[in-house]
Design a protein around this motif. Sequence first.
Motif, short mmCIF file in Angstrom:
data_model
loop_
_atom_site.label_atom_id
_atom_site.label_comp_id
_atom_site.label_asym_id
_atom_site.label_seq_id
_atom_site.Cartn_x
_atom_site.Cartn_y
_atom_site.Cartn_z
N PHE A 72 -33.15 18.79 56.59
CA PHE A 72 -33.80 19.46 57.72
C PHE A 72 -33.27 20.87 57.85
N ARG A 73 -34.20 21.85 57.88
CA ARG A 73 -33.83 23.26 58.03
C ARG A 73 -34.91 23.97 58.82
N ILE A 74 -34.52 24.76 59.81
CA ILE A 74 -35.49 25.51 60.61
C ILE A 74 -34.95 26.90 60.89
N ARG A 75 -35.84 27.90 60.84
CA ARG A 75 -35.50 29.29 61.06
C ARG A 75 -36.61 29.99 61.84
N GLY A 76 -36.22 30.92 62.71
CA GLY A 76 -37.18 31.87 63.25
C GLY A 76 -37.90 31.52 64.53
N ILE A 77 -37.57 30.41 65.20
CA ILE A 77 -38.26 30.07 66.44
C ILE A 77 -37.33 29.26 67.33
N LEU A 78 -37.46 29.49 68.65
CA LEU A 78 -36.72 28.70 69.62
C LEU A 78 -37.20 27.27 69.54
N CYS A 79 -36.29 26.39 69.26
CA CYS A 79 -36.66 25.02 68.95
C CYS A 79 -35.89 24.03 69.82
N LYS A 80 -36.57 23.02 70.31
CA LYS A 80 -35.94 21.97 71.08
C LYS A 80 -35.80 20.73 70.23
N LEU A 81 -34.55 20.27 70.08
CA LEU A 81 -34.26 19.09 69.27
C LEU A 81 -33.97 17.90 70.18
N PRO A 82 -34.03 16.70 69.63
CA PRO A 82 -33.68 15.53 70.44
C PRO A 82 -32.20 15.53 70.81
N GLU A 83 -31.85 14.86 71.90
CA GLU A 83 -30.45 14.80 72.32
C GLU A 83 -29.59 14.01 71.35
N LYS A 84 -30.20 13.04 70.66
CA LYS A 84 -29.46 12.24 69.69
C LYS A 84 -30.31 12.01 68.45
N ILE A 85 -29.66 12.01 67.30
CA ILE A 85 -30.35 11.75 66.03
C ILE A 85 -29.59 10.70 65.21
N GLY A 86 -28.86 9.86 65.89
CA GLY A 86 -28.03 8.87 65.20
C GLY A 86 -28.80 7.92 64.32
N GLY A 87 -30.13 7.78 64.57
CA GLY A 87 -30.93 6.89 63.74
C GLY A 87 -31.27 7.44 62.38
N LEU A 88 -31.00 8.74 62.16
CA LEU A 88 -31.31 9.37 60.86
C LEU A 88 -30.13 9.15 59.92
#
Length: 400
Positions: A72-88
């Motif tokens: 997972f890689r993101i650049r260039g925009i204000l982004c909202k992620l989940p509070e937890k990603i422990g399932g990944l």
Amino acid sequence: FNRDLEYTEQNLVLTRSVHHQTRSISFLGPIQCMLVISEFKYLRLLQIEVYYSNIDSYDLTHMCEFFQLRYFRIRGILCKLPEKIGGLKYLETFDIDDNVKNIPSDVCKLSSMAHLTLPKHAKIPSGIDKLVALRTLKVSTSYDTSIEFYEGLGSLRKLRELELGATNYMSRDKVVSLAASLMKLGSCSLRSLILRSGDLSLEAGDRLNFWSPPPLHLRRLHVFEVVFSYVPDWIAKLDKLTSLVIRIREISKDGFGVLARLPCLLFLRLSVHRVKEEDATIVVCSRTFQYLKEFWFRYKVPCLVFEPLAMPRLQILNIQFDEECLYGRDDGVPCEPAGIEHLTNLMQISAHIHLAHHWMWQTPALPRRKVKHFSERHDEDGHGQVEEEAPVDKRQRRPC
């Protein structure tokens, strides 16, 4: 695509035309043209780089549903992620830039994580020592970064690349813990170490002067914020080093000779506070720095002397010095470099002059010969281009 609306009919049509079991999406462009990625539950790679977007933010709170995600890689925009990603549980690469403000609180609980890049000013989640598979770590610390973080770095035995920025002054206890962890990593697989910003000063330098066992696998060492009292002896053992950024309180002829004998060095940025009194000048001897291509030098006076056949492959030379040199000195210290005509492959040279509270750039007077280009270059982070491997003289039979 309609660039004014998010998830337009065209986007939905394209989304439906792509097989729902698609494993990889790499997107480059305005975010309003993005596929409706919530439809792709089997993603293993998601890479987003946004430019020219009419939308200010992007919601990725549903990414925790991509249970097979590895990259997972993101650049260039204000982004909202989940509070937890422990399932990944398969996630290996988590790379986000400064536009992401919220970091999942359990990112350090992902045992498969191998490459972790977090934005500046982001609070580093606790448990860094649990990421035992980590190979790349790029983070910035702040005043509220716990001492456990610095201590935990020493547990990352597989770490190959560490880039650590400090946005505030580091307390003595934290500096001591960081130095201790670096010494542990030196005996492992560490190949790149970058320490930027912050105020590590002499405390870290004095401790790292005696780095043992030395980090023999290092290829890049950029520690401009660490002030070493002298050139440490262990640097002489770094026969794979290609890029070095270092700051020395007092340099001697012998100390400079240690740097000159590094067999694979391609890029050197050297800042000196003082030259040992009896040496007065820094002499670049013949047949030294055999593979160096770029040299940055910072001292109050440009007291460099290049002998014939010195730095035979040097292409870029950057010299930084103080204003007083423009008016001459009465202490016998040379006010200008000598022997530049011996740098037979030099193609670019620049001078940065410190005028009280700011820098001025000036093209120095040089003989009209092979120098093809004069330009100002700024590299606040001390990065050199070190991707090219240094060739080795077959007679030395030394692997780089």
